[in-house]
Design a protein around this motif. Sequence first.
Motif, PDB file in Angstrom:
ATOM      1  N   VAL A  91      13.555   6.275 -34.175  1.00  0.00           N
ATOM      2  CA  VAL A  91      14.577   7.259 -34.524  1.00  0.00           C
ATOM      3  C   VAL A  91      15.866   7.002 -33.746  1.00  0.00           C
ATOM      4  O   VAL A  91      16.969   7.064 -34.293  1.00  0.00           O
ATOM      5  N   MET A  92      15.731   6.685 -32.470  1.00  0.00           N
ATOM      6  CA  MET A  92      16.913   6.413 -31.661  1.00  0.00           C
ATOM      7  C   MET A  92      17.618   5.139 -32.114  1.00  0.00           C
ATOM      8  O   MET A  92      18.857   5.079 -32.120  1.00  0.00           O
ATOM      9  N   GLN A  93      16.866   4.134 -32.514  1.00  0.00           N
ATOM     10  CA  GLN A  93      17.490   2.918 -33.043  1.00  0.00           C
ATOM     11  C   GLN A  93      18.298   3.222 -34.301  1.00  0.00           C
ATOM     12  O   GLN A  93      19.356   2.634 -34.530  1.00  0.00           O
ATOM     13  N   ALA A  94      17.790   4.155 -35.117  1.00  0.00           N
ATOM     14  CA  ALA A  94      18.451   4.458 -36.388  1.00  0.00           C
ATOM     15  C   ALA A  94      19.666   5.358 -36.215  1.00  0.00           C
ATOM     16  O   ALA A  94      20.683   5.177 -36.907  1.00  0.00           O
ATOM     17  N   TRP A  95      19.597   6.324 -35.287  1.00  0.00           N
ATOM     18  CA  TRP A  95      20.628   7.356 -35.215  1.00  0.00           C
ATOM     19  C   TRP A  95      21.504   7.287 -33.971  1.00  0.00           C
ATOM     20  O   TRP A  95      22.580   7.887 -33.942  1.00  0.00           O
ATOM     21  N   ALA A  96      21.063   6.598 -32.948  1.00  0.00           N
ATOM     22  CA  ALA A  96      21.866   6.516 -31.718  1.00  0.00           C
ATOM     23  C   ALA A  96      21.696   5.121 -31.119  1.00  0.00           C
ATOM     24  O   ALA A  96      21.248   4.961 -29.982  1.00  0.00           O
ATOM     25  N   TYR A  97      22.076   4.114 -31.894  1.00  0.00           N
ATOM     26  CA  TYR A  97      21.797   2.731 -31.499  1.00  0.00           C
ATOM     27  C   TYR A  97      22.552   2.333 -30.229  1.00  0.00           C
ATOM     28  O   TYR A  97      22.024   1.605 -29.386  1.00  0.00           O
ATOM     29  N   TYR A 100      20.712   3.710 -27.427  1.00  0.00           N
ATOM     30  CA  TYR A 100      19.447   2.981 -27.322  1.00  0.00           C
ATOM     31  C   TYR A 100      19.647   1.666 -26.567  1.00  0.00           C
ATOM     32  O   TYR A 100      18.826   1.273 -25.731  1.00  0.00           O
ATOM     33  N   ASP A 167      29.716  10.271 -27.643  1.00  0.00           N
ATOM     34  CA  ASP A 167      29.626   9.821 -29.036  1.00  0.00           C
ATOM     35  C   ASP A 167      28.438   8.890 -29.250  1.00  0.00           C
ATOM     36  O   ASP A 167      27.997   8.701 -30.391  1.00  0.00           O
ATOM     37  N   PHE A 170      25.953  11.877 -30.085  1.00  0.00           N
ATOM     38  CA  PHE A 170      26.311  12.898 -31.075  1.00  0.00           C
ATOM     39  C   PHE A 170      27.292  12.424 -32.143  1.00  0.00           C
ATOM     40  O   PHE A 170      27.748  13.218 -32.950  1.00  0.00           O
ATOM     41  N   GLY A 171      27.646  11.153 -32.131  1.00  0.00           N
ATOM     42  CA  GLY A 171      28.528  10.633 -33.160  1.00  0.00           C
ATOM     43  C   GLY A 171      29.990  10.638 -32.762  1.00  0.00           C
ATOM     44  O   GLY A 171      30.367  11.119 -31.681  1.00  0.00           O
TER      45      GLY A 171
END
Length: 237
Positions: A91-97, A100, A167, A170-171
């Motif tokens: 999940v972290m690789q996908a959304w907060a690479y 990560y 970021d 949280f983007g």
Amino acid sequence: MATDSRVDFRERSLQGLWKNNPALVQLLGLCPLLGVSSSVVNALGLGLATLVVLVCSNLLVSLFRRTVPDAIRLPVFVMIIASMTTCVELVMQAWAYELYKVLGIFIPLIVTNCIILGRADAFASRNAPLPAILDGVMMGLGFAAVLIILGGLRELIGQGTLFANMDFLFGPTAASWELTVIPDYKMFLFAILPPGAFVFMGLLIAIKNITDARLEKARKASQDTPATGSKRVRVTG
């Protein structure tokens, strides 16, 4: 029954957040705690990942506690924890690479975190799912809180900022969250490096011990006061 539930919730909360805090009292999980907590975003990311793994592992261990033989109990617990860690890692690789990549090896190393295996064996394997979830939440929050406080101190003293690179977690909208507390600050490298983590961790443990000693002293004083007062009343009479 409702009263017992409230008492248990209060006790579990106090145990996880203060009395038996895994970082300040049990001194577990110190490797990621000291290695990652160089900033708030790093600490928050690892804290959330550990919290999710801890809660999910406690739940699964509690659900299967009656079906797992004692002979293979610990290997099964490790497999459950490893599975949850893999899910969080993906999940972290996908959304907060970006985060990560910063945390690196410390995400897979959640599998070896003594906090998670210790709670699975000592509490979740002996209690129903709801108490196990509550224990996981509070122990995870206690560990994450120490991580975030340590990360905030090291980032502030080391770089003069707070909430830098939020970021990563949280983007792009969180890029503006950075606070420059000390403008034109010359970096204090010691605070960012591992030796600074040991010093700040020692200070946090010392503050907790001093606070506990003062609270205990105040509690004893409050217990002695009514007895002293009653003696004075009898003498006056």
